[in-house]
Design an enzyme around this catalytic site. Structure first.
Site, PDB file in Angstrom:
ATOM      1  N   GLY A 296      -5.893  -2.436   2.505  1.00  0.00           N
ATOM      2  CA  GLY A 296      -4.788  -1.990   1.797  1.00  0.00           C
ATOM      3  C   GLY A 296      -4.275  -1.144   3.137  1.00  0.00           C
ATOM      4  N   SER A 297      -3.280  -0.133   1.589  1.00  0.00           N
ATOM      5  CA  SER A 297      -3.155   0.505   1.849  1.00  0.00           C
ATOM      6  C   SER A 297      -2.594   1.667   2.822  1.00  0.00           C
ATOM      7  CB  SER A 297      -2.405   1.854   1.035  1.00  0.00           C
ATOM      8  OG  SER A 297      -1.422   0.423  -0.400  1.00  0.00           O
ATOM      9  N   THR A 298      -3.886   1.470   4.211  1.00  0.00           N
ATOM     10  CA  THR A 298      -4.342   2.288   5.167  1.00  0.00           C
ATOM     11  C   THR A 298      -3.516   1.694   5.996  1.00  0.00           C
ATOM     12  OG1 THR A 298      -5.939   1.873   4.971  1.00  0.00           O
ATOM     13  CG2 THR A 298      -6.456   3.932   4.100  1.00  0.00           C
TER      14      THR A 298
ATOM     15  N   LYS B 228      -1.103   0.400   6.235  1.00  0.00           N
ATOM     16  CA  LYS B 228       1.145   0.889   6.343  1.00  0.00           C
ATOM     17  C   LYS B 228       0.608   1.728   7.567  1.00  0.00           C
ATOM     18  CE  LYS B 228       1.423  -0.291   1.165  1.00  0.00           C
ATOM     19  NZ  LYS B 228       0.971   0.072   0.277  1.00  0.00           N
TER      20      LYS B 228
END
Lengths: 721, 399
Positions: A325-327, A329
């Site tokens: 997920g967003s980690t 990014k």
């Protein structure tokens, strides 16, 4: 007719002579047969396919196996996490024929006395013990005492020995002691006795974690003592003697920091108990060296008493693959910046973005209007990342994924390490990977990639072992020094990425404000990933997410990297997933940072802690005072059995050192104590801490002076004064 | 009889091997007993002294029987009385006997165990020599086996009673040795030698067949026999290694001893098996210990000496024209051969273990004295033969 009688044609005399000659031949024949038989055995040493030499040697030779010790696993302060120990099982001989050489009974002749003595030492009632000593089978040779007579420690055995109970005997068993309870249990693993059916000998074999992966190092080589004896056990004068000493297994020195690990376990258990996620991972790593200081997973088990051991056998830190997920990014940003494809002040339309007919949504589908990429990162915008990916082009992005060594095992040496996978065929899949969907990683891979950001571009090998030492000659068999495994980004890029991660925490619009730690500058990135249902789609429902936070501090020059994941928690609406993660992330990182600053202070203001174990409590108190430290003695005994800070460690002057003595433990007044001191106190005394508030201790649920017992829960409220 | 004349005509072919065997026996009993205190009590020295004593007593007995007028031994009353004496003695032993090694066949005289079954061998030799030699003058005895049996019915009954008593002592080895002596002597009575050989060969074959069937064949599961001590020995003989910790222990450890010794042995005093692994190292299994310490060479020398003695004794019997003397020689030779065969057969696993001693070597007084008495008789016969031959030559020389 008489001629045809028994005598035959000859005379009696001639018959007898001829008979004598025959007897001569027969006798000779008998002797030849016997001589041949003797020669056959003597020359060929073999009768009916039995090798007599071998058999006879086996008969004379008393082979006793000298048990080797399994190597010890140490923490970073050389305190044992896993070590060999002997336990004893007890039995009582009842057979009245059992007498020693000088005729004294070696059976239980005074059952009442034995039962009384045992009931005082072991967890067994007098009645029960007496009943065990009077079995239904009157001819029983010996009896055991159920679970009370099993796994007896050496000290308990010595207590029983001191009673001089006739007929009570012990069998020694090798077992593995894990003194710390829940303590990186899956990473350290367990070793349990396995009986080799061939040799009929039992030895400890690693079943999980380091114990299993490094079993070859940890396992020693048993020695042999061969002596040739006569039937009475006396050594034969010219018998063959053969001695091969036991070689103990290698010791493993890990990077695990006892206090940080214990704190991490406490906080993890705390959160786990509140929201029951399907799994959790947490790792704290030294940002400059790659040393794993604390790491654990949930569900886990208590290694001391094996409670909960059945639930899961995997090291999820390296064996479980998931979409981060967003980690992720963090790495998309790093790649875009490093490949000069990032213009943070450029604007884009947030909310939704169409990639080849597929919609990339932001977590807030309405978006935040037209915003800059800098803000988009802090808001964890998927659309921003999809744009960045497209700006870089899939080739460059995939190249960076490979430079961060996702899709490649972390090679820590543990069993079943996964290397991850990726779906990267279509533009939408390529865009998805930019915000951590459609790519499977392990927690350890994330740690490795994060180290590039924390260590100014130089990516580090995560390691939880510093060295393996052969205890027989103290030689280092294998060492694991700091190792740079790649430079995916430049130092400047790393710095920029950290600044963007600070925005996540400190900008008013940043979504990571839960991770602020007073006094320290934190760089972090949160993540909320949809959990794949395993058949191409995603699980639905409120709690079908994997929440995570990756952070490092101090942001300008990180010393620690921390990563926590929590899969499918049962959020109850009281707090957000982020707040739960912060309950783990913040105190552990804070403790690490504060101890680090304590170490870093100038020498004039710091002192070395003396060794106080075994010292009398008054001397210990004096010694600490002389060293400029505060002593708090816990317990009523006269000698110190544990000290909260190991000897040789350098600490601030005036630091509180808690000393534990044997004997009854009474609650002390904790008022004014710091959170970490209270935590240490609870660790030492075996209390379960339930803390609330921040600051120094204000109230405690157990009144001072009360006798406390293991596993009792202590509630402490902290106040900022 | 002047001593000088006697020594001149003594049979040194018998005396020298006998002396050597006795000396080896004394040494090996001492060596084999070195650890026996643990098993049976008594020090090695005490066994040495006792064995020395038995040899001396044996020698005196030998000299004594050589010197006396042997006509007395042929006296009907003496023989009958001895027979009756033995029957009473065995009945007494069965009722009150002291048990040593599971056998009740021991009398105790002030610390010395006496085994009457040993002396019975001499008795049977004397009995049958007397009875059968008388037949030479009564040809009607040989008309048929029926008439033969009829003529010796009293002797046969006495024999059977004594044999059965010994068997139930229990002493299977003793019974078989005595029985064989009797059979071999009966067949030496003068009946057609071919017939004798046929019977002898037939009996041997039958005995072996029976043993084979008991050990390996269908008879091995005979229920009623299974628990008897004799059958246990057959079981141990058939599969010693299966029962290595039980009934097969003796044989298995005997094998180990022989194997340990190899060709040249481990040297005197160096036996391991005598340290408790092999029971009865100084009596029944002394040959195994000798094999371990002196090797195959030592064993073959001992067996060679004994074999030479036996062949010599038979030769004396063949040369003798006197039926009584011949029978004494044949009886004595048979005694030695069968005793050796049973002992070494047991030690080397070609026969079940019967608890029989090795002539002149094994520790034990009764056996030694009986052997010496028998040897004394043969020496006397040899001595007389020599004198007769010299006289004959002297007569020839006159020509």
């Amino acid at each position: 007719m008489s001629k045809k009688s028994l005598i035959g044609k000859r005379t009696i005399n001639s018959n007898r002579k001829k008979y004598g000659v025959g007897l001569l031949g027969l006798s000779l024949f008998v002797f030849v047969v016997l001589a041949l038989r003797f020669s056959y055995i003597g020359l060929f040493n073999n009768v009916s396919d039995v090798n007599l030499i071998k058999k006879a040697q086996n008969l004379y030779t008393q082979t006793s196996v000298l048990k080797s010790k399994r190597g010890t696993i140490y923490d970073a302060n050389n305190q044992p996490i896993a070590e060999d120990t002997s336990t004893y099982s007890m039995y009582a001989v009842l057979d009245k024929n059992q007498k020693s050489v000088n005729g004294k009974p070696i059976y239980v002749d005074d059952k009442k006395r034995v039962a009384r003595a045992l009931s005082k030492i072991l967890p067994i009632s007098y009645k029960r013990a007496l009943k065990d000593l009077n079995p239904a089978d009157k001819n029983a040779f010996q009896v055991e005492f159920g679970s009370a007579g099993q796994n007896i420690s050496l000290t308990t055995k010595q207590k029983i020995d001191a009673q001089h109970l006739r007929g009570i005997n012990f069998i020694q068993q090798q077992s593995r002691l894990y003194p710390n309870g829940i303590f990186a249990s899956h990473l350290i693993g367990i070793a349990s006795p396995v009986t080799n059916t061939k040799t009929d000998s039992t030895s400890l074999v690693g079943q999980m974690g380091i114990e299993k992966a490094f079993n070859n190092y940890l396992t020693g080589t048993d020695g042999i003592k061969k002596v040739q004896n006569d039937v009475y056990g006396y050594q034969l004068p010219n018998g063959v003697k053969k001695d091969k000493p036991a070689r103990d297994g290698d010791n493993i020195y890990t990077t695990i920091d006892y206090r940080l690990q214990t704190l991490l376990e406490t906080e993890m258990s705390n959160v786990y108990a509140q929201v029951h996620p399907s799994s959790m991972n947490a790792i704290l790593m030294n940002a400059k060296t790659g040393e794993i200081l604390a790491a654990t997973q949930r569900p886990t088990f208590n290694a001391t008493n094996k409670e909960g051991i059945g639930s899961i056998w995997r090291d999820t830190l390296v064996e479980d693959q998931y979409e981060p997920g967003s980690t992720m990014k963090v790495f998309t940003m790093a790649a875009a910046i490093n490949s000069k494809n990032y213009n943070g002040n450029a604007y884009y339309q947030s909310g939704k973005y169409n990639v080849d007919g597929n919609v990339v949504p932001d977590w807030n589908p309405n978006g935040w209007g037209t915003i800059t990429y800098n803000k988009g990162f802090a808001l964890s915008s998927n659309v921003a990342m999809a744009h960045l990916e497209q700006n870089m082009g899939p080739k460059t992005w995939l190249n960076y994924i490979k430079r961060f060594q996702f899709l490649k095992s972390t090679n820590t040496g543990l069993d079943g390490e996964q290397s991850g996978s990726i779906q990267f065929n279509y533009p939408i899949e390529q865009a998805n990977t930019a915000f951590g969907q459609g790519i499977q990683v392990t927690a350890m891979q994330v740690m490795r990639a994060l180290s590039a950001v924390s260590n100014n571009g130089k990516m580090l090998q995560p390691r939880f072992i510093t060295k393996i030492v052969n205890p027989n000659n103290n030689k280092v068999v294998k060492s694991y020094p700091k190792k740079v495994v790649g430079t995916p980004i430049s130092a400047d890029t790393a710095k920029q990425v950290r600044e963007h991660m600070e925005d996540v925490v400190y900008k008013p619009y940043g979504i990571g404000s839960d991770y602020k730690i007073p006094g320290y500058r934190i760089a972090a990135k949160t993540g909320t990933a949809q959990v794949s249902n395993g058949s191409g789609g995603y699980a639905s429902g409120d709690d079908s997410y994997l929440y995570s936070v990756a952070g490092m501090a101090p942001a300008s020059d990180p010393k620690y990297v921390m990563y926590v994941t929590m899969k499918q928690p049962n959020l109850n609406g009281k707090m957000t997933a982020s707040q739960y993660l912060a309950q783990i992330f913040n105190p552990v990182l804070k403790r690490a940072l504060s101890e680090d600053s304590a170490r870093a202070t100038s020498n004039s203001n710091s002192v070395k802690v003396p060794n106080l174990i075994g010292v009398s409590s008054s001397t210990a108190s004096d010694k600490l005072k002389a060293a400029g430290l505060q002593a708090t003695i816990v317990g009523t005994g006269n000698t110190i059995t544990k000290q909260s800070i190991s000897s040789g460690e350098t600490v601030f002057k005036n630091r509180k050192v808690i000393l534990l003595t044997s004997g009854t433990q009474r609650m002390i007044n904790l008022k004014g104590w710091s959170e970490s001191d209270v935590a240490v106190y609870c660790q030492l005394t075996g209390l379960k801490l339930s803390a609330s508030g921040e600051g120094v201790a204000a109230t405690q649920s157990i009144g001072s002076g009360t006798i406390i017992s293991n596993n009792q829960t202590l509630k402490v409220k902290f106040n900022k004064n | 009889m002047k001593l000088k004349r006697i020594t001149k005509d003594l049979d040194y072919f018998l005396l020298v091997p006998y002396a050597i065997l006795c000396v080896i026996g004394i040494i090996m009993v001492f060596s084999a007993s070195s650890n026996i205190e643990m098993q049976n009590g008594g020090t090695a020295i005490s066994y040495l002294i006792k064995q020395l004593m038995y040899v001396v007593v044996g020698l005196l007995m030998l000299a004594g029987i050589f010197r006396i007028n042997q006509k007395q031994l042929r006296n009907a009353m003496f023989i009958s009385a001895t027979g009756v004496f033995f029957i009473i003695l065995f009945v007494y032993l069965m009722v009150f006997g002291k048990s040593i090694n599971g056998s009740a066949g021991w009398l105790n005289f002030g610390g010395f165990g006496v085994q009457p079954a040993e002396f019975v061998k001499l008795y049977f030799i004397l009995l049958y020599a007397r009875v059968l030699s008388r037949d030479e003058k009564k040809m009607e005895v040989f008309t048929s086996w029926k008439s033969f049996l009829k003529a010796h019915i009293k002797t046969m009954i006495t024999t059977i009673i004594i044999l059965v008593l010994i068997l139930f002592l229990p002493d299977l080895g003793g019974t078989l040795i005595n029985f064989t002596i009797v059979i071999v002597m009966i067949l030496a009575s003068g009946v057609s030698y071919k017939r004798s050989f046929r019977i002898l060969a037939g009996s041997l074959a039958l005995a072996y067949l029976l043993l084979y069937l008991l050990a390996f064949g269908p008879l091995k599961s005979l229920g009623f026999l299974k628990h008897s001590y004799m059958f246990q020995r057959v079981v141990a003989f058939a599969n010693p290694f299966v029962h290595a910790n039980g009934i097969g222990q003796q044989l298995v450890n005997s094998y180990y001893a022989i194997s340990n010794g190899g060709i040249f042995g481990k040297g005197i005093g160096n036996s391991i098996q005598k340290t408790g692994y092999l029971p009865e190292p100084n009596t029944d299994f002394i040959m195994a210990i000798i094999s371990e310490e002196l090797g195959l060479i030592g064993v073959l020398i001992i067996m060679g000496l004994l074999c030479f003695m036996i062949l010599r004794i038979i030769t004396i019997g063949v040369r003798s024209n006197d039926g009584y003397s011949s029978l004494i020689c044949y009886g004595t030779a048979t005694y030695l051969v069968v005793q050796t065969y049973f002992n070494v057969g047991g030690v080397t696993g070609i026969l079940p273990i019967t608890g029989v001693t090795f002539p002149f070597i094994s520790y034990g007084g009764s056996s030694m004295i009986t052997l010496c008495l028998c040897l004394g008789l043969v020496l006397k016969i040899s001595y007389k033969q020599k004198i007769a031959r010299r006289e004959q030559q002297a007569v020839k020389g006159d020509y």
